[in-house]
Design a protein around this motif. Structure first.
Motif, PDB file in Angstrom:
ATOM      1  N   ASN A 162     129.926 104.518  60.257  1.00 51.26           N
ATOM      2  CA  ASN A 162     130.757 103.667  59.401  1.00 51.26           C
ATOM      3  C   ASN A 162     132.023 103.334  60.169  1.00 51.26           C
ATOM      4  O   ASN A 162     132.986 104.091  60.147  1.00 51.26           O
ATOM      5  CB  ASN A 162     131.063 104.390  58.094  1.00 51.26           C
ATOM      6  CG  ASN A 162     131.969 103.589  57.175  1.00 51.26           C
ATOM      7  OD1 ASN A 162     132.371 102.483  57.513  1.00 51.26           O
ATOM      8  ND2 ASN A 162     132.291 104.148  56.040  1.00 51.26           N
ATOM      9  N   ASN A 211     122.492  97.308  50.328  1.00 51.46           N
ATOM     10  CA  ASN A 211     122.934  98.673  50.034  1.00 51.46           C
ATOM     11  C   ASN A 211     123.401  99.418  51.279  1.00 51.46           C
ATOM     12  O   ASN A 211     123.708 100.614  51.202  1.00 51.46           O
ATOM     13  CB  ASN A 211     121.792  99.462  49.376  1.00 51.46           C
ATOM     14  CG  ASN A 211     121.435  98.924  48.009  1.00 51.46           C
ATOM     15  OD1 ASN A 211     122.295  98.415  47.295  1.00 51.46           O
ATOM     16  ND2 ASN A 211     120.162  99.005  47.648  1.00 51.46           N
ATOM     17  N   GLY A 212     123.434  98.722  52.418  1.00 50.24           N
ATOM     18  CA  GLY A 212     123.888  99.357  53.651  1.00 50.24           C
ATOM     19  C   GLY A 212     122.852 100.249  54.309  1.00 50.24           C
ATOM     20  O   GLY A 212     123.171 100.989  55.242  1.00 50.24           O
ATOM     21  N   GLN A 213     121.597 100.180  53.848  1.00 50.81           N
ATOM     22  CA  GLN A 213     120.530 101.004  54.434  1.00 50.81           C
ATOM     23  C   GLN A 213     119.896 100.219  55.588  1.00 50.81           C
ATOM     24  O   GLN A 213     118.758  99.765  55.528  1.00 50.81           O
ATOM     25  CB  GLN A 213     119.499 101.366  53.362  1.00 50.81           C
ATOM     26  CG  GLN A 213     120.068 102.183  52.207  1.00 50.81           C
ATOM     27  CD  GLN A 213     119.032 102.493  51.152  1.00 50.81           C
ATOM     28  OE1 GLN A 213     117.863 102.740  51.454  1.00 50.81           O
ATOM     29  NE2 GLN A 213     119.441 102.490  49.894  1.00 50.81           N
ATOM     30  N   ARG A 248     125.665 108.094  57.925  1.00 52.31           N
ATOM     31  CA  ARG A 248     125.450 106.893  58.734  1.00 52.31           C
ATOM     32  C   ARG A 248     126.753 106.463  59.405  1.00 52.31           C
ATOM     33  O   ARG A 248     127.838 106.702  58.872  1.00 52.31           O
ATOM     34  CB  ARG A 248     124.913 105.749  57.866  1.00 52.31           C
ATOM     35  CG  ARG A 248     123.536 106.044  57.307  1.00 52.31           C
ATOM     36  CD  ARG A 248     123.054 104.890  56.435  1.00 52.31           C
ATOM     37  NE  ARG A 248     121.756 105.211  55.860  1.00 52.31           N
ATOM     38  CZ  ARG A 248     120.603 105.036  56.488  1.00 52.31           C
ATOM     39  NH1 ARG A 248     120.589 104.524  57.706  1.00 52.31           N
ATOM     40  NH2 ARG A 248     119.462 105.355  55.915  1.00 52.31           N
ATOM     41  N   PRO A 296     134.551  97.970  49.529  1.00 55.07           N
ATOM     42  CA  PRO A 296     134.903  98.266  50.926  1.00 55.07           C
ATOM     43  C   PRO A 296     135.847  97.248  51.555  1.00 55.07           C
ATOM     44  O   PRO A 296     136.682  97.613  52.384  1.00 55.07           O
ATOM     45  CB  PRO A 296     133.537  98.261  51.633  1.00 55.07           C
ATOM     46  CG  PRO A 296     132.563  98.651  50.576  1.00 55.07           C
ATOM     47  CD  PRO A 296     133.085  98.053  49.300  1.00 55.07           C
ATOM     48  N   TYR A 302     136.102 104.422  51.003  1.00 58.13           N
ATOM     49  CA  TYR A 302     135.009 104.577  51.967  1.00 58.13           C
ATOM     50  C   TYR A 302     134.135 105.783  51.630  1.00 58.13           C
ATOM     51  O   TYR A 302     132.904 105.712  51.695  1.00 58.13           O
ATOM     52  CB  TYR A 302     135.561 104.743  53.383  1.00 58.13           C
ATOM     53  CG  TYR A 302     136.176 103.499  53.974  1.00 58.13           C
ATOM     54  CD1 TYR A 302     135.540 102.267  53.887  1.00 58.13           C
ATOM     55  CD2 TYR A 302     137.400 103.547  54.631  1.00 58.13           C
ATOM     56  CE1 TYR A 302     136.099 101.127  54.429  1.00 58.13           C
ATOM     57  CE2 TYR A 302     137.978 102.415  55.184  1.00 58.13           C
ATOM     58  CZ  TYR A 302     137.320 101.202  55.080  1.00 58.13           C
ATOM     59  OH  TYR A 302     137.872 100.083  55.618  1.00 58.13           O
ATOM     60  N   THR A 342     131.874 104.885  48.701  1.00 60.91           N
ATOM     61  CA  THR A 342     130.932 103.756  48.794  1.00 60.91           C
ATOM     62  C   THR A 342     129.974 103.823  49.972  1.00 60.91           C
ATOM     63  O   THR A 342     128.986 103.085  49.992  1.00 60.91           O
ATOM     64  CB  THR A 342     131.698 102.418  48.873  1.00 60.91           C
ATOM     65  OG1 THR A 342     132.622 102.456  49.976  1.00 60.91           O
ATOM     66  CG2 THR A 342     132.461 102.166  47.594  1.00 60.91           C
ATOM     67  N   PHE A 343     130.232 104.690  50.966  1.00 60.07           N
ATOM     68  CA  PHE A 343     129.372 104.728  52.155  1.00 60.07           C
ATOM     69  C   PHE A 343     128.622 106.045  52.278  1.00 60.07           C
ATOM     70  O   PHE A 343     129.101 107.096  51.844  1.00 60.07           O
ATOM     71  CB  PHE A 343     130.197 104.499  53.431  1.00 60.07           C
ATOM     72  CG  PHE A 343     130.572 103.064  53.657  1.00 60.07           C
ATOM     73  CD1 PHE A 343     129.642 102.151  54.115  1.00 60.07           C
ATOM     74  CD2 PHE A 343     131.860 102.626  53.404  1.00 60.07           C
ATOM     75  CE1 PHE A 343     129.985 100.827  54.310  1.00 60.07           C
ATOM     76  CE2 PHE A 343     132.212 101.301  53.604  1.00 60.07           C
ATOM     77  CZ  PHE A 343     131.267 100.398  54.061  1.00 60.07           C
ATOM     78  N   ASP A 344     127.466 105.963  52.898  1.00 58.05           N
ATOM     79  CA  ASP A 344     126.645 107.133  53.181  1.00 58.05           C
ATOM     80  C   ASP A 344     127.290 107.925  54.318  1.00 58.05           C
ATOM     81  O   ASP A 344     127.463 107.413  55.428  1.00 58.05           O
ATOM     82  CB  ASP A 344     125.233 106.687  53.585  1.00 58.05           C
ATOM     83  CG  ASP A 344     124.275 107.858  53.786  1.00 58.05           C
ATOM     84  OD1 ASP A 344     124.748 109.004  53.898  1.00 58.05           O
ATOM     85  OD2 ASP A 344     123.057 107.614  53.839  1.00 58.05           O
TER      86      ASP A 344
END
Length: 374
Positions: free
Chosen positions: A283, A4-6, A281, A240, A273, A276-278
């Motif tokens: 990127n 999940n990109g965390q 954070r 992504p 982007y 889909t991204f936080d």
């Protein structure tokens, strides 16, 4: 958490798991090596290469002690250690790892085994990265001969090796040698895997990139569109990786002066982007997309839009602790300063140039030619 990109949370979990495993099983247990390896992968993803290397070396040492130097658990970790070296431009060290893997496979499996050929192809790529082109060509051809004999001339593994040899020729600007090999590899993959397989997309992209270098834009464009269609079908239109590719195609349109087409694709990539991204954070792909969009807007004399995109990219870059991002941050500051300079806003430009230069001097040697960029 990783999927999940965390990444920060994933690191916390891995570090806690490492403490528990070391206390429960001892510091030399293979379970500890597994956790260290996963940590190395995560650090590499975050481009914290020193930490990735340290974790991977520990994992290799534990695995060698537990299983022996030629065990598959060791081999997997060695292959990844070479990736860490490559990411830092330490190609000679990566090459030494690949030489060890070739020797191991020759000993265990024989000199004509496909796994030996695979390691030879990795070594050939490393030699090319070191500009040892003649040795790289010999190594690729040896690997190709093994693949053709062991798995067949039309096998995807053979095609991959052929693709590597083509890339070697392309790197030397021997385009007339590279093109027929790329086309042959493409035909082999389409026959073996079907026209919409991701590996076919990679081959199409290689051929398209070659056409771009030859300034044969009309030939490249339909290939890029095929690659994009494959990615959208296999990954989804809002993945992504699709955004990364949209950014790449936009770069090519921008280089050809087709600014409207480029801007449309940059904005589409940016929308992916953002979805889909936080936003809190770092990127890197999104920062790069904003940076490229800003430079395009500057070329179009859209100064307010350019400034806004530069600032958004800057905010993202400033959140990252990765050394590679620090240099990109300096470049970004310098480009924003250039925008201000072009509008005679010298009071805004000067502190940015100074900050960019300070970062560059910290990261690069005093006589590094790239410092003139700042």
């Amino acid at each position: 958490f990783y999927k999940n990109g965390q990444y920060d949370r994933a690191l916390e979990v891995l570090n806690e798991a490492l403490k528990i495993a070391e206390k429960t099983f001892g510091p030399d247990d293979p379970k500890v090596a597994t956790i260290l390896y996963r940590s190395a992968v995560l650090y590499h993803t975050l481009r914290q290469y020193a930490k990735a290397e340290e974790s991977c070396k520990r994992a290799i040492a534990i695995a060698e002690k537990a299983f022996g130097p030629d065990h598959p658990e060791v081999i997997v970790k060695l292959v990844f250690s070479a990736e860490i070296y490559k990411s830092q431009g330490r190609h000679a060290q990566a090459g030494e790892v690949y030489r060890r893997l070739v020797a191991t496979n020759e000993k265990k499996l024989g000199p004509e085994h496909p796994e030996t050929a695979f390691c030879l192809s990795l070594l050939a790529l490393s030699l090319a990265d070191q500009q040892q082109y003649d040795e790289s060509e010999k190594t690729y051809k040896r690997a190709l001969k093994i693949f053709e004999k062991a798995v067949g001339a039309d096998n995807p593994e053979t095609a991959s090796c052929l693709d590597g040899l083509a890339h070697l020729y392309e790197k030397q600007k021997l385009y007339e040698k590279a093109e027929p090999l790329y086309k042959k590899a493409l035909a082999m993959r389409e026959k073996a895997l079907g026209p919409e397989h991701p590996d076919v997309g990679q081959c199409l992209e290689s051929l398209a990139n070659l056409y771009i270098k030859e300034k044969q834009y009309a030939k490249a464009e339909p290939l890029y569109k095929r690659v994009l269609a494959i990615k959208e079908k296999t990954l989804g239109a809002e993945h992504p990786s699709v955004a990364v590719y949209l950014n790449l195609i936009a770069d090519h349109y921008s280089a050809q002066g087709q600014y409207a087409q480029a801007e449309s694709l940059y904005k589409r990539a940016l929308a992916i982007y953002e979805k889909t991204f936080d936003a809190n954070r770092p990127n890197e792909p999104m920062a790069m997309c904003l940076h490229h969009l800003a430079k395009l807007n500057q070329l179009q004399q859209k100064h307010k839009a350019a400034e806004a995109s530069f600032k958004r990219a800057l905010a993202i870059r400033e959140k990252s602790e990765a050394e590679a991002d620090k240099l990109q941050l300096a470049i970004l500051m310098s480009d924003l300063a250039g925008l201000y300079t072009s509008q005679d806003h010298y009071e805004k430009a000067e502190p940015l140039y100074e900050k960019a230069l300070a970062i560059g001097e910290k990261l690069l040697d005093a006589d590094h030619p790239f410092l003139t960029y700042f």
